[in-house]
Design an enzyme around this catalytic site. Structure first.
Site, PDB file in Angstrom:
ATOM      1  N   GLY A 131      15.495 -10.382 -14.394  1.00 32.95           N
ATOM      2  CA  GLY A 131      16.176 -11.266 -15.346  1.00 32.95           C
ATOM      3  C   GLY A 131      17.395 -10.572 -15.917  1.00 32.95           C
ATOM      4  O   GLY A 131      17.637  -9.380 -15.673  1.00 32.95           O
TER       5      GLY A 131
ATOM      6  N   SER B 123      20.075  -8.844 -18.529  1.00 37.22           N
ATOM      7  CA  SER B 123      19.969  -7.849 -19.591  1.00 37.22           C
ATOM      8  C   SER B 123      19.694  -8.573 -20.906  1.00 37.22           C
ATOM      9  O   SER B 123      20.340  -9.571 -21.228  1.00 37.22           O
ATOM     10  CB  SER B 123      21.277  -7.060 -19.695  1.00 37.22           C
ATOM     11  OG  SER B 123      21.224  -6.133 -20.757  1.00 37.22           O
TER      12      SER B 123
ATOM     13  N   GLY C 278      14.245  -9.652 -22.051  1.00 36.55           N
ATOM     14  CA  GLY C 278      12.913  -9.264 -22.495  1.00 36.55           C
ATOM     15  C   GLY C 278      12.071  -8.573 -21.437  1.00 36.55           C
ATOM     16  O   GLY C 278      10.847  -8.456 -21.588  1.00 36.55           O
ATOM     17  N   LYS C 279      12.713  -8.081 -20.380  1.00 33.31           N
ATOM     18  CA  LYS C 279      11.973  -7.451 -19.275  1.00 33.31           C
ATOM     19  C   LYS C 279      11.184  -6.224 -19.733  1.00 33.31           C
ATOM     20  O   LYS C 279       9.991  -6.096 -19.447  1.00 33.31           O
ATOM     21  CB  LYS C 279      12.944  -7.053 -18.155  1.00 33.31           C
ATOM     22  CG  LYS C 279      13.711  -8.204 -17.524  1.00 33.31           C
ATOM     23  CD  LYS C 279      14.608  -7.733 -16.403  1.00 33.31           C
ATOM     24  CE  LYS C 279      15.646  -6.714 -16.851  1.00 33.31           C
ATOM     25  NZ  LYS C 279      16.565  -7.253 -17.889  1.00 33.31           N
TER      26      LYS C 279
ATOM     27  N   ARG D  38      17.285   5.634 -13.955  1.00 28.63           N
ATOM     28  CA  ARG D  38      18.657   6.124 -13.800  1.00 28.63           C
ATOM     29  C   ARG D  38      18.871   7.457 -14.531  1.00 28.63           C
ATOM     30  O   ARG D  38      19.944   8.048 -14.437  1.00 28.63           O
ATOM     31  CB  ARG D  38      19.660   5.066 -14.273  1.00 28.63           C
ATOM     32  CG  ARG D  38      19.832   3.923 -13.264  1.00 28.63           C
ATOM     33  CD  ARG D  38      20.867   2.918 -13.720  1.00 28.63           C
ATOM     34  NE  ARG D  38      21.100   1.876 -12.718  1.00 28.63           N
ATOM     35  CZ  ARG D  38      21.967   1.968 -11.725  1.00 28.63           C
ATOM     36  NH1 ARG D  38      22.689   3.058 -11.582  1.00 28.63           N
ATOM     37  NH2 ARG D  38      22.138   0.970 -10.866  1.00 28.63           N
TER      38      ARG D  38
ATOM     39  N   SER E 239      17.816  -6.381 -11.242  1.00 26.82           N
ATOM     40  CA  SER E 239      17.748  -6.709  -9.799  1.00 26.82           C
ATOM     41  C   SER E 239      18.381  -8.076  -9.527  1.00 26.82           C
ATOM     42  O   SER E 239      17.678  -9.030  -9.195  1.00 26.82           O
ATOM     43  CB  SER E 239      16.300  -6.657  -9.292  1.00 26.82           C
ATOM     44  OG  SER E 239      15.372  -7.246 -10.167  1.00 26.82           O
TER      45      SER E 239
ATOM     46  N   GLY F 215      31.885  -5.626 -13.752  1.00 27.87           N
ATOM     47  CA  GLY F 215      30.754  -5.930 -12.885  1.00 27.87           C
ATOM     48  C   GLY F 215      29.452  -6.070 -13.633  1.00 27.87           C
ATOM     49  O   GLY F 215      28.390  -5.686 -13.134  1.00 27.87           O
TER      50      GLY F 215
END
Length: 208
Positions: free
Chosen positions: A38, A40, A43-44, A71, A112, A161
């Site tokens: 989902g 940014s 709520g991931k 990362r 993703s 981007g």
């Protein structure tokens, strides 16, 4: 995109006597990947952490692969160009596959944005073991939240981007679980996690 791993020669797969079924029997659960995708601010990470805590309270072993956290280590050499995003998701998919093979419930939380990359990860596992969770929250809500201040920077042209602003997000076409607003309100973290846990229970992942 070609991957370095695909260029390796003279390598052979080595089978071990203890397999996935043995590990699942030991853990009294079935390994799988819960892939949360989902925008940014949708709520991931909140869902991933709440889900991890709920599974832990039930005596189930889970591990969270958070996109930002990865990362800092595994993917610290990658930026946000299209080819780097592809490699980012490929690496996480392969790691998630290993966790599932170990018998864990792997919770991967990443934007993703590209459908083809998520489908690549799905293809790494038996189809029923890849559970795609789509955080279907409107851009306006995510931008209003802006917990990391990234939308503000993107709107000011300081980030290029950025998904949802000047780079596309491709929604899942056939996700297993979709979480969205109800009557204009977001479900609570516990309610969202409960929805995923119910699915895992119904599909037999929380039993031997």
């Amino acid at each position: 995109m070609s991957f370095a791993a695909g260029k390796s020669a003279n390598i052979f797969w080595h089978d071990c006597p203890v397999g996935k079924a043995d590990r699942q029997k030991l853990l009294k659960q079935k390994g799988c990947v819960v892939w949360i995708t989902g925008l940014s601010g949708s709520g991931k990470s909140t869902l991933a952490c709440t889900l991890g805590r709920e599974l832990h309270s039930r005596g189930k072993l889970a591990y969270i692969l958070d996109g930002d956290n990865l990362r800092h280590g595994l993917n610290k050499d990658l930026g946000f160009k299209a080819e780097d995003r592809v490699e980012n998701i490929r690496r996480v998919g392969e790691v998630a596959k290993l966790f599932a093979d170990a018998g864990l419930i792997c919770v991967a939380s990443l934007i993703s944005p590209y459908r083809i990359d998520r489908d690549f990860c799905r293809a790494l596992l038996p189809d029923s073991s890849f559970i795609e969770v789509y955080m279907n929250m409107p851009l306006e809500l995510c931008e209003a939240r802006d917990p990391k201040g990234l939308y503000k920077l993107a709107r000011a042209g300081k980030i290029k981007g950025f998904t949802g602003i000047d780079d596309p997000y491709e929604p899942p076409l056939n996700c297993e679980i979709e979480i969205q607003q109800e009557n204009g309100a977001c479900p609570s973290p516990c309610a969202m996690a409960g929805q995923v846990v119910t699915y895992l229970e119904e599909k037999g992942f929380l039993e031997e």
